[in-house]
Motif scaffolding. Sequence first.
Motif, PDB file in Angstrom:
ATOM      1  N   GLY A 193      59.300  66.535   8.143  1.00  0.00           N
ATOM      2  CA  GLY A 193      60.285  66.669   6.966  1.00  0.00           C
ATOM      3  C   GLY A 193      61.000  67.798   6.949  1.00  0.00           C
ATOM      4  N   GLY A 194      60.087  68.943   7.069  1.00  0.00           N
ATOM      5  CA  GLY A 194      60.920  70.260   6.952  1.00  0.00           C
ATOM      6  C   GLY A 194      61.823  70.418   8.156  1.00  0.00           C
ATOM      7  N   TYR A 195      61.233  69.853   9.464  1.00  0.00           N
ATOM      8  CA  TYR A 195      62.055  70.342  10.881  1.00  0.00           C
ATOM      9  C   TYR A 195      63.437  69.519  10.520  1.00  0.00           C
ATOM     10  N   VAL A 196      63.356  68.000  10.157  1.00  0.00           N
ATOM     11  CA  VAL A 196      64.379  67.452  10.252  1.00  0.00           C
ATOM     12  C   VAL A 196      65.364  67.814   9.029  1.00  0.00           C
ATOM     13  N   ALA A 197      65.043  67.850   8.004  1.00  0.00           N
ATOM     14  CA  ALA A 197      65.961  68.223   6.915  1.00  0.00           C
ATOM     15  C   ALA A 197      66.462  69.724   7.146  1.00  0.00           C
ATOM     16  N   GLY A 198      65.715  70.680   7.769  1.00  0.00           N
ATOM     17  CA  GLY A 198      66.095  72.109   8.098  1.00  0.00           C
ATOM     18  C   GLY A 198      67.213  72.104   9.159  1.00  0.00           C
ATOM     19  N   VAL A 199      67.324  71.213  10.100  1.00  0.00           N
ATOM     20  CA  VAL A 199      68.123  71.219  11.344  1.00  0.00           C
ATOM     21  C   VAL A 199      69.399  70.535  10.806  1.00  0.00           C
ATOM     22  N   LEU A 200      69.164  69.477  10.137  1.00  0.00           N
ATOM     23  CA  LEU A 200      70.193  68.773   9.605  1.00  0.00           C
ATOM     24  C   LEU A 200      71.142  69.428   8.277  1.00  0.00           C
ATOM     25  N   PHE A 201      70.385  70.171   7.429  1.00  0.00           N
ATOM     26  CA  PHE A 201      71.095  70.574   6.202  1.00  0.00           C
ATOM     27  C   PHE A 201      70.788  72.061   5.790  1.00  0.00           C
ATOM     28  N   GLY A 202      69.848  72.748   6.558  1.00  0.00           N
ATOM     29  CA  GLY A 202      69.444  73.960   6.353  1.00  0.00           C
ATOM     30  C   GLY A 202      70.557  74.919   6.152  1.00  0.00           C
ATOM     31  N   ARG A 203      70.605  75.628   4.832  1.00  0.00           N
ATOM     32  CA  ARG A 203      71.634  76.505   4.674  1.00  0.00           C
ATOM     33  C   ARG A 203      71.163  77.663   3.908  1.00  0.00           C
ATOM     34  N   HIS A 204      69.903  77.589   3.326  1.00  0.00           N
ATOM     35  CA  HIS A 204      69.667  78.618   2.158  1.00  0.00           C
ATOM     36  C   HIS A 204      68.460  79.050   2.717  1.00  0.00           C
ATOM     37  N   MET A 206      64.507  80.312   2.808  1.00  0.00           N
ATOM     38  CA  MET A 206      63.490  80.627   2.091  1.00  0.00           C
ATOM     39  C   MET A 206      63.082  81.999   1.931  1.00  0.00           C
ATOM     40  N   ALA A 207      62.592  82.597   2.966  1.00  0.00           N
ATOM     41  CA  ALA A 207      62.132  83.769   3.137  1.00  0.00           C
ATOM     42  C   ALA A 207      62.746  84.369   4.540  1.00  0.00           C
ATOM     43  N   LYS A 213      64.452  80.615  10.011  1.00  0.00           N
ATOM     44  CA  LYS A 213      64.714  79.216  10.170  1.00  0.00           C
ATOM     45  C   LYS A 213      64.067  78.433   9.120  1.00  0.00           C
ATOM     46  N   LYS A 214      63.291  79.016   8.336  1.00  0.00           N
ATOM     47  CA  LYS A 214      62.603  78.059   7.336  1.00  0.00           C
ATOM     48  C   LYS A 214      63.782  78.207   5.828  1.00  0.00           C
ATOM     49  N   SER A 215      64.218  76.913   5.414  1.00  0.00           N
ATOM     50  CA  SER A 215      65.261  76.935   4.528  1.00  0.00           C
ATOM     51  C   SER A 215      64.560  76.121   3.305  1.00  0.00           C
ATOM     52  N   PHE A 219      62.251  72.698   3.134  1.00  0.00           N
ATOM     53  CA  PHE A 219      61.251  72.567   2.183  1.00  0.00           C
ATOM     54  C   PHE A 219      61.262  71.339   1.251  1.00  0.00           C
ATOM     55  N   ALA A 220      62.557  70.926   0.939  1.00  0.00           N
ATOM     56  CA  ALA A 220      62.842  69.556   0.170  1.00  0.00           C
ATOM     57  C   ALA A 220      62.653  68.558   0.907  1.00  0.00           C
TER      58      ALA A 220
END
Length: 308
Positions: A193-204, A206-207, A213-215, A219-220
């Motif tokens: 879930g984190g990988y798919v959402a991060g690749v497609l929508f990651g903009r902000h 997290m740390a 690369k973690k957004s 996380f959502a």
Amino acid sequence: MSDAPSAMPPASPPPVPSSVPSDPSPPAKDHGRAGRDLRAAFASGIVLLGAIALSLLFWKTAFMVIVAVAIVVAIWELHRGFHAKGIDLPEQPLMVGGVVMVAVAYFWGAPALVTATAVTALVIMLWLLQRGVEGYVQNATASVFSLVYVPFLGAFVALLLAEGGGVNAAGFDDAGVQGIVAFVVVTIASDIGGYVAGVLFGRHPMAPVISPKKSWEGFAGSVVFCLVAGWALVVYLLDGDWWVGLLLGLIAVVMATLGDLCESVIKRDLGIKDMSQVIPGHGGLMDRLDSLLATIAPIWLLLHYLVY
């Protein structure tokens, strides 16, 4: 007397333009936003999951052998990584003690695990005495940290597999195997879930300092995947209450994320990118175990008291 014509010096080769790279080695392959070779990662994941599934299906004790081997490899990776900072972990007592901890947890339960952990820690400190005074505190501290981080947390897999129970609504007759399936699937759901959402929508991020690369979008995605997976696994596989499934998903996503961030901090402090390259497309084994090690203890606690 006339002077003889002097020999002309050989012409020097024209200078190499600055735009031409001086290193003839091929450039590193760009995997885009994925950040890794997806084909190799997918193939490695299938092989690992296949080995786990076969061991659980035919002889669950064989799964403990897989866990023991994973702990030995993980300790080797930590020894390799810590050495970059001049920290020398005693591999032999850590590996032997780690395997013993898994075995006693599976056959004799939590009290035996606590005892084996304490004895292994004492053996490690005594083992380090032969090296002398220099670096003793540093090596002993890192060794006990590694003991808790890998074998102790990993041994909760043995505790979970050893759980007993009768046939549930899904038709499975081994509560321990059901628990392992739920634990593995819900943790993988967080990663996917984190990988798919991060690749497609990651903009902000997290740390950004720890893991660029973690957004938050990733996380959502992990939250959504884990809540759905936790609910489905508890209700349809473990025959438990729906709210326990949601709690399982929430615990998994929080602990898996923290586990991933902690391992990223360790690698950044050691100055390495991956613990090793033993798993094609994934890097080191610890790069895959970070989330699993962080989630197993609270998941065992939850299932032990609210499901079994």
